[in-house]
Write a protein that holds these residues in place. Sequence first.
Motif, PDB file in Angstrom:
ATOM      1  N   SER A   1      15.262   3.105   1.299  1.00 57.65           N
ATOM      2  CA  SER A   1      16.331   1.563   1.965  1.00 57.65           C
ATOM      3  C   SER A   1      15.613   0.497   1.959  1.00 57.65           C
ATOM      4  CB  SER A   1      16.413   2.481   3.527  1.00 57.65           C
ATOM      5  OG  SER A   1      17.284   1.475   4.127  1.00 57.65           O
ATOM      6  N   LYS A   2      14.382   0.868   3.165  1.00 53.41           N
ATOM      7  CA  LYS A   2      13.840  -0.059   3.357  1.00 53.41           C
ATOM      8  C   LYS A   2      13.189  -0.958   2.144  1.00 53.41           C
ATOM      9  CE  LYS A   2       8.265  -1.520   5.495  1.00 53.41           C
ATOM     10  NZ  LYS A   2       7.968  -0.424   5.527  1.00 53.41           N
ATOM     11  N   TYR A   3      12.399  -0.550   1.463  1.00 54.91           N
ATOM     12  CA  TYR A   3      12.368  -1.132  -0.286  1.00 54.91           C
ATOM     13  C   TYR A   3      13.540  -1.717  -0.562  1.00 54.91           C
ATOM     14  CZ  TYR A   3       7.846   0.067   1.027  1.00 54.91           C
ATOM     15  OH  TYR A   3       5.867   0.196   1.574  1.00 54.91           O
ATOM     16  N   PHE A   4      13.979  -1.410  -0.772  1.00 56.84           N
ATOM     17  CA  PHE A   4      15.729  -1.936  -1.236  1.00 56.84           C
ATOM     18  C   PHE A   4      15.970  -3.340  -0.792  1.00 56.84           C
ATOM     19  CE2 PHE A   4      20.599  -2.536  -1.769  1.00 56.84           C
ATOM     20  CZ  PHE A   4      20.406  -2.523  -2.796  1.00 56.84           C
ATOM     21  N   ASN A   5      16.077  -3.490   0.417  1.00 60.35           N
ATOM     22  CA  ASN A   5      16.558  -4.246   0.847  1.00 60.35           C
ATOM     23  C   ASN A   5      15.839  -5.604   1.051  1.00 60.35           C
ATOM     24  OD1 ASN A   5      18.833  -3.457   2.327  1.00 60.35           O
ATOM     25  ND2 ASN A   5      17.690  -2.455   3.603  1.00 60.35           N
ATOM     26  N   LYS A   6      13.926  -4.943   1.033  1.00 54.42           N
ATOM     27  CA  LYS A   6      12.804  -6.341   0.259  1.00 54.42           C
ATOM     28  C   LYS A   6      12.989  -7.104  -0.570  1.00 54.42           C
ATOM     29  CE  LYS A   6       8.706  -5.968   0.971  1.00 54.42           C
ATOM     30  NZ  LYS A   6       7.478  -5.294   1.242  1.00 54.42           N
ATOM     31  N   VAL A   7      13.212  -6.037  -1.549  1.00 53.38           N
ATOM     32  CA  VAL A   7      14.056  -6.725  -3.267  1.00 53.38           C
ATOM     33  C   VAL A   7      15.021  -7.295  -3.396  1.00 53.38           C
ATOM     34  CG1 VAL A   7      14.186  -6.005  -5.281  1.00 53.38           C
ATOM     35  CG2 VAL A   7      12.155  -4.531  -4.555  1.00 53.38           C
ATOM     36  N   LEU A   8      15.949  -6.770  -2.245  1.00 50.10           N
ATOM     37  CA  LEU A   8      17.320  -8.117  -2.225  1.00 50.10           C
ATOM     38  C   LEU A   8      17.139  -9.513  -1.705  1.00 50.10           C
ATOM     39  CD1 LEU A   8      20.472  -7.950  -2.851  1.00 50.10           C
ATOM     40  CD2 LEU A   8      20.397  -6.665  -0.320  1.00 50.10           C
ATOM     41  N   LYS A   9      15.951  -8.913  -0.994  1.00 46.14           N
ATOM     42  CA  LYS A   9      15.874 -10.032   0.039  1.00 46.14           C
ATOM     43  C   LYS A   9      15.268 -11.086  -0.713  1.00 46.14           C
ATOM     44  CE  LYS A   9      16.076  -7.900   4.739  1.00 46.14           C
ATOM     45  NZ  LYS A   9      15.501  -8.335   6.093  1.00 46.14           N
ATOM     46  N   ALA A  10      13.928 -10.319  -1.559  1.00 44.70           N
ATOM     47  CA  ALA A  10      13.578 -11.500  -2.584  1.00 44.70           C
ATOM     48  C   ALA A  10      14.188 -12.045  -3.570  1.00 44.70           C
ATOM     49  CB  ALA A  10      12.207 -10.617  -3.124  1.00 44.70           C
ATOM     50  N   ILE A  11      15.444 -11.408  -4.385  1.00 41.89           N
ATOM     51  CA  ILE A  11      16.021 -11.719  -5.088  1.00 41.89           C
ATOM     52  C   ILE A  11      17.315 -12.832  -4.454  1.00 41.89           C
ATOM     53  CG2 ILE A  11      18.276 -11.706  -6.598  1.00 41.89           C
ATOM     54  CD1 ILE A  11      16.993  -8.574  -7.602  1.00 41.89           C
ATOM     55  N   ILE A  12      17.398 -12.731  -3.752  1.00 43.05           N
ATOM     56  CA  ILE A  12      18.916 -13.832  -2.716  1.00 43.05           C
ATOM     57  C   ILE A  12      17.662 -15.410  -2.379  1.00 43.05           C
ATOM     58  CG2 ILE A  12      19.613 -14.299  -0.563  1.00 43.05           C
ATOM     59  CD1 ILE A  12      20.703 -11.483  -0.401  1.00 43.05           C
TER      60      ILE A  12
ATOM     61  N   GLY B   1       0.970  -1.167  -0.166  1.00 39.22           N
ATOM     62  CA  GLY B   1       0.398   0.135   0.155  1.00 39.22           C
ATOM     63  C   GLY B   1       0.833   1.332   0.196  1.00 39.22           C
ATOM     64  N   GLN B   2       1.855   0.983   0.361  1.00 40.22           N
ATOM     65  CA  GLN B   2       3.210   2.520   1.021  1.00 40.22           C
ATOM     66  C   GLN B   2       3.780   2.698  -0.896  1.00 40.22           C
ATOM     67  OE1 GLN B   2       3.229   4.219   3.129  1.00 40.22           O
ATOM     68  NE2 GLN B   2       2.092   3.052   4.214  1.00 40.22           N
ATOM     69  N   VAL B   3       4.393   1.669  -1.207  1.00 38.56           N
ATOM     70  CA  VAL B   3       5.271   1.705  -2.670  1.00 38.56           C
ATOM     71  C   VAL B   3       4.308   0.471  -3.659  1.00 38.56           C
ATOM     72  CG1 VAL B   3       7.054   1.386  -3.837  1.00 38.56           C
ATOM     73  CG2 VAL B   3       7.463   2.429  -1.277  1.00 38.56           C
ATOM     74  N   SER B   4       4.416   0.923  -4.899  1.00 37.09           N
ATOM     75  CA  SER B   4       4.429  -0.283  -6.027  1.00 37.09           C
ATOM     76  C   SER B   4       4.911  -0.959  -6.346  1.00 37.09           C
ATOM     77  CB  SER B   4       3.100   0.570  -7.073  1.00 37.09           C
ATOM     78  OG  SER B   4       4.622   0.981  -8.418  1.00 37.09           O
ATOM     79  N   LEU B   5       4.983  -2.576  -7.229  1.00 38.46           N
ATOM     80  CA  LEU B   5       5.790  -3.088  -6.879  1.00 38.46           C
ATOM     81  C   LEU B   5       6.940  -2.899  -8.003  1.00 38.46           C
ATOM     82  CD1 LEU B   5       5.905  -6.790  -6.053  1.00 38.46           C
ATOM     83  CD2 LEU B   5       5.826  -6.642  -8.187  1.00 38.46           C
ATOM     84  N   PRO B   6       6.825  -2.594  -8.821  1.00 38.95           N
ATOM     85  CA  PRO B   6       7.596  -1.684  -9.961  1.00 38.95           C
ATOM     86  C   PRO B   6       7.919  -0.578  -9.664  1.00 38.95           C
ATOM     87  CG  PRO B   6       4.999  -1.836 -10.892  1.00 38.95           C
ATOM     88  CD  PRO B   6       4.725  -2.285  -9.580  1.00 38.95           C
ATOM     89  N   GLU B   7       7.360   0.472  -8.572  1.00 40.72           N
ATOM     90  CA  GLU B   7       8.343   1.136  -8.324  1.00 40.72           C
ATOM     91  C   GLU B   7       9.617   0.694  -7.483  1.00 40.72           C
ATOM     92  OE1 GLU B   7       8.314   5.535  -5.277  1.00 40.72           O
ATOM     93  OE2 GLU B   7       6.122   4.009  -6.199  1.00 40.72           O
ATOM     94  N   GLN B   8       9.106  -0.029  -6.452  1.00 35.50           N
ATOM     95  CA  GLN B   8      10.149  -0.539  -5.767  1.00 35.50           C
ATOM     96  C   GLN B   8      11.236  -1.685  -6.943  1.00 35.50           C
ATOM     97  OE1 GLN B   8       8.454  -4.070  -2.746  1.00 35.50           O
ATOM     98  NE2 GLN B   8       6.820  -2.774  -2.388  1.00 35.50           N
ATOM     99  N   VAL B   9      11.091  -2.072  -7.866  1.00 39.39           N
ATOM    100  CA  VAL B   9      11.728  -2.830  -8.243  1.00 39.39           C
ATOM    101  C   VAL B   9      12.630  -2.113  -9.088  1.00 39.39           C
ATOM    102  CG1 VAL B   9      12.267  -4.593 -10.617  1.00 39.39           C
ATOM    103  CG2 VAL B   9      10.651  -5.498  -8.742  1.00 39.39           C
ATOM    104  N   ALA B  10      12.244  -0.957  -9.798  1.00 37.03           N
ATOM    105  CA  ALA B  10      12.721   0.537 -10.470  1.00 37.03           C
ATOM    106  C   ALA B  10      13.810   0.814  -9.175  1.00 37.03           C
ATOM    107  CB  ALA B  10      11.338   1.373 -10.961  1.00 37.03           C
ATOM    108  N   THR B  11      13.185   1.301  -8.438  1.00 36.89           N
ATOM    109  CA  THR B  11      14.350   1.966  -7.499  1.00 36.89           C
ATOM    110  C   THR B  11      15.240   1.147  -7.236  1.00 36.89           C
ATOM    111  OG1 THR B  11      13.056   1.308  -5.564  1.00 36.89           O
ATOM    112  CG2 THR B  11      12.892   3.947  -6.513  1.00 36.89           C
TER     113      THR B  11
END
Length: 163
Positions: free
Chosen positions: A118-129, A82-92
Amino acid sequence: MRSKHGNLMLNFVLTLFVYFRNRSSGKVSLGGRINSRIRHDALERIIGEGDRNCIWELRMNTNAFANLCELLQVQGGLCEDGQVSLPEQVATFLIILAHHKKNRNLQVRFCRSGETVSKYFNKVLKAIIRMQNLLFAKASPVEEDCIDPTWRKFKVNLNGLCM
């Protein structure tokens, strides 16, 4: 004269009261709508105007970006909250990696706080890991009987190096 200043001050105080009341009740204020529009426009400039900008900014075309977003959502467990869209998370995430951008650059570009970036960068990184077995190729050793001339240069005789 004094009543004009009093009325002006009363209007100012009422305006502040309405603004902060709407802000605390969860309603979107004018500032929130403007920031939302800026975020949408920033993302639209990257992925909505064709492959040229997408490749320049994210180092992949729009189709690959859409596939990556879907893969991260389905396989990696990345989700919108609800805060940041998925494409925006991945794009950043991709902009930070592709262009060595700092957190501050993305704060300005997407009108987000440093904590949010920083929060969403880490969320995407954890998903990739979590998806590393699917995304990353496994290295295989070079065979002894390899005839490729580039690999012969790296062959080392360890018997001469050991003491």
